[in-house]
Write a protein that holds these residues in place. Sequence first.
Motif, mmCIF file in Angstrom:
data_model
loop_
_atom_site.group_PDB
_atom_site.id
_atom_site.type_symbol
_atom_site.label_atom_id
_atom_site.label_comp_id
_atom_site.label_asym_id
_atom_site.label_seq_id
_atom_site.Cartn_x
_atom_site.Cartn_y
_atom_site.Cartn_z
ATOM 1 N N PHE A 117 0.884 -1.064 0.038
ATOM 2 C CA PHE A 117 -0.197 -0.020 -0.231
ATOM 3 C C PHE A 117 0.756 1.267 0.110
ATOM 4 C CE2 PHE A 117 -3.137 -2.587 2.971
ATOM 5 C CZ PHE A 117 -3.457 -3.322 1.937
ATOM 6 N N TRP A 118 0.171 2.413 -0.213
ATOM 7 C CA TRP A 118 0.903 3.882 -0.253
ATOM 8 C C TRP A 118 2.327 3.788 -1.051
ATOM 9 C CZ3 TRP A 118 -1.344 7.966 0.674
ATOM 10 C CH2 TRP A 118 -2.759 7.935 1.453
ATOM 11 N N LEU A 119 2.061 3.227 -2.372
ATOM 12 C CA LEU A 119 3.391 3.241 -3.097
ATOM 13 C C LEU A 119 3.736 4.470 -3.491
ATOM 14 C CD1 LEU A 119 3.086 -0.003 -5.402
ATOM 15 C CD2 LEU A 119 4.668 0.475 -3.523
ATOM 16 N N ARG A 120 2.802 5.707 -3.656
ATOM 17 C CA ARG A 120 3.274 6.970 -3.933
ATOM 18 C C ARG A 120 3.862 7.719 -3.055
ATOM 19 N NH1 ARG A 120 -2.674 10.058 -3.534
ATOM 20 N NH2 ARG A 120 -2.537 10.577 -1.125
ATOM 21 N N GLU A 121 4.185 7.088 -1.654
ATOM 22 C CA GLU A 121 5.162 7.753 -0.720
ATOM 23 C C GLU A 121 6.230 6.669 -0.567
ATOM 24 O OE1 GLU A 121 2.890 8.532 2.878
ATOM 25 O OE2 GLU A 121 1.655 9.914 1.676
ATOM 26 N N ALA A 122 6.656 5.814 -1.205
ATOM 27 C CA ALA A 122 7.517 4.601 -0.968
ATOM 28 C C ALA A 122 8.841 5.413 -1.583
ATOM 29 C CB ALA A 122 7.279 3.784 -1.920
ATOM 30 N N PRO A 123 9.943 5.080 -1.246
ATOM 31 C CA PRO A 123 11.341 5.481 -1.403
ATOM 32 C C PRO A 123 11.398 5.338 -3.138
ATOM 33 C CG PRO A 123 11.535 4.048 0.287
ATOM 34 C CD PRO A 123 10.384 3.897 0.053
ATOM 35 N N ALA A 124 12.060 6.270 -3.586
ATOM 36 C CA ALA A 124 12.241 6.429 -5.029
ATOM 37 C C ALA A 124 12.691 4.955 -5.684
ATOM 38 C CB ALA A 124 12.951 7.555 -5.575
ATOM 39 N N TRP A 125 13.774 4.441 -5.135
ATOM 40 C CA TRP A 125 14.082 3.260 -5.571
ATOM 41 C C TRP A 125 13.504 1.905 -5.257
ATOM 42 C CZ3 TRP A 125 14.345 -0.384 -1.687
ATOM 43 C CH2 TRP A 125 14.474 0.354 -0.321
ATOM 44 N N PHE A 126 12.320 1.994 -4.544
ATOM 45 C CA PHE A 126 11.597 0.840 -4.084
ATOM 46 C C PHE A 126 10.653 0.196 -5.388
ATOM 47 C CE2 PHE A 126 7.786 -1.574 -2.608
ATOM 48 C CZ PHE A 126 8.495 -2.447 -1.817
ATOM 49 N N ARG A 127 10.646 -1.040 -5.683
ATOM 50 C CA ARG A 127 9.745 -1.552 -6.463
ATOM 51 C C ARG A 127 9.387 -3.035 -5.815
ATOM 52 N NH1 ARG A 127 10.831 2.634 -8.007
ATOM 53 N NH2 ARG A 127 11.247 3.326 -10.114
ATOM 54 N N PRO A 128 7.878 -3.192 -5.674
ATOM 55 C CA PRO A 128 7.459 -4.265 -5.160
ATOM 56 C C PRO A 128 7.682 -5.433 -6.097
ATOM 57 C CG PRO A 128 5.465 -3.050 -5.762
ATOM 58 C CD PRO A 128 6.777 -2.205 -5.877
ATOM 59 N N PRO A 129 7.596 -6.740 -5.462
ATOM 60 C CA PRO A 129 7.403 -7.803 -6.527
ATOM 61 C C PRO A 129 6.564 -7.693 -7.440
ATOM 62 C CG PRO A 129 7.629 -8.503 -4.292
ATOM 63 C CD PRO A 129 7.334 -7.114 -4.219
ATOM 64 N N LYS A 130 6.885 -8.284 -8.563
ATOM 65 C CA LYS A 130 5.764 -8.086 -9.859
ATOM 66 C C LYS A 130 4.608 -9.032 -9.593
ATOM 67 C CE LYS A 130 9.109 -6.754 -13.436
ATOM 68 N NZ LYS A 130 8.884 -5.395 -13.265
ATOM 69 N N ASP A 131 4.614 -10.044 -8.715
ATOM 70 C CA ASP A 131 3.575 -11.052 -8.818
ATOM 71 C C ASP A 131 2.792 -10.509 -7.214
ATOM 72 O OD1 ASP A 131 5.462 -11.534 -6.870
ATOM 73 O OD2 ASP A 131 5.138 -13.781 -6.903
ATOM 74 N N VAL A 132 3.033 -9.424 -6.721
ATOM 75 C CA VAL A 132 2.273 -8.835 -5.729
ATOM 76 C C VAL A 132 1.282 -7.782 -5.927
ATOM 77 C CG1 VAL A 132 2.409 -8.044 -3.246
ATOM 78 C CG2 VAL A 132 4.061 -9.738 -3.924
ATOM 79 N N LEU A 133 0.081 -7.746 -5.452
ATOM 80 C CA LEU A 133 -0.656 -6.511 -5.612
ATOM 81 C C LEU A 133 0.022 -5.255 -5.260
ATOM 82 C CD1 LEU A 133 -4.145 -7.972 -4.774
ATOM 83 C CD2 LEU A 133 -3.224 -7.426 -7.039
ATOM 84 N N ALA A 134 -0.445 -4.028 -5.782
ATOM 85 C CA ALA A 134 0.444 -2.866 -5.221
ATOM 86 C C ALA A 134 -0.818 -1.658 -5.578
ATOM 87 C CB ALA A 134 1.487 -2.542 -6.337
ATOM 88 N N TYR A 135 -0.807 -0.839 -4.506
ATOM 89 C CA TYR A 135 -1.711 0.105 -4.703
ATOM 90 C C TYR A 135 -0.999 1.445 -4.410
ATOM 91 C CZ TYR A 135 -5.231 -3.552 -4.118
ATOM 92 O OH TYR A 135 -5.725 -4.750 -4.185
ATOM 93 N N GLU A 136 -1.617 2.544 -4.959
ATOM 94 C CA GLU A 136 -0.823 4.024 -4.776
ATOM 95 C C GLU A 136 -1.235 4.586 -3.155
ATOM 96 O OE1 GLU A 136 1.127 6.134 -6.714
ATOM 97 O OE2 GLU A 136 1.431 3.906 -7.453
ATOM 98 N N THR A 137 -2.431 4.180 -2.775
ATOM 99 C CA THR A 137 -2.799 4.434 -1.525
ATOM 100 C C THR A 137 -3.409 3.263 -1.030
ATOM 101 O OG1 THR A 137 -4.951 5.245 -2.232
ATOM 102 C CG2 THR A 137 -3.012 7.157 -2.150
ATOM 103 N N ASN A 138 -4.284 3.509 0.041
ATOM 104 C CA ASN A 138 -5.094 2.378 0.717
ATOM 105 C C ASN A 138 -5.979 1.903 -0.245
ATOM 106 O OD1 ASN A 138 -3.814 2.070 3.096
ATOM 107 N ND2 ASN A 138 -5.478 3.325 4.106
ATOM 108 N N PRO A 139 -6.088 0.482 -0.394
ATOM 109 C CA PRO A 139 -7.331 -0.045 -1.344
ATOM 110 C C PRO A 139 -8.439 0.404 -0.942
ATOM 111 C CG PRO A 139 -6.167 -1.734 -0.209
ATOM 112 C CD PRO A 139 -5.280 -0.518 0.150
ATOM 113 N N ALA A 140 -9.584 0.534 -1.387
ATOM 114 C CA ALA A 140 -11.013 0.785 -0.910
ATOM 115 C C ALA A 140 -11.453 -0.542 -0.539
ATOM 116 C CB ALA A 140 -11.881 1.406 -2.150
#
Length: 155
Positions: A117-140
């Motif tokens: 969650f909250w990838l828009r605030e993640a460090p610039a270098w961070f990338r989650p694993p491709k097989d894991v869901l990712a959200y810019e903020t909290n999911p609804a």
Amino acid sequence: MSGMDLPLTGGCLCGAVRFEVAAEPLVAFACCCTECQRASGSAFSMSVLVRKDAFRLVAGEPRRWLRPGPSGKPSAQYSCPTCSARTHAEPGYSDEVVSIRVGALDAARQIAPGAFFWLREAPAWFRPPKDVLAYETNPADLTPVGEAWRAAQAT
């Protein structure tokens, strides 16, 4: 976490606060928001949600403090009064779950996040694993996160 021995156990860094969980977690996730980065001293924090009726303190009396949650309702945060390690929270968005810091679980190495969650605030270098869901903020809705996490645990 299919096949994990119950109860799950955990506690703080110094061992003064201990807890157990009588049921498998509902979901595991990682949060990259600025607050979680500050609280964890890392790029993200990881938590599992468990049913409140399955969670019980077995030793110690954690320190409680309130902070506003993303929903606007206060979230109760718990930490050890001796070592200050955060162990769990009662999120303001639900009276039915407890959020446990994965690092506070004795079986922490066995738990992978179902989403970030909250990838828009993640460090610039961070990338989650491709097989894991990712959200810019909290999911609804946490339903897809829980379904994906349970499916991954079954494999």
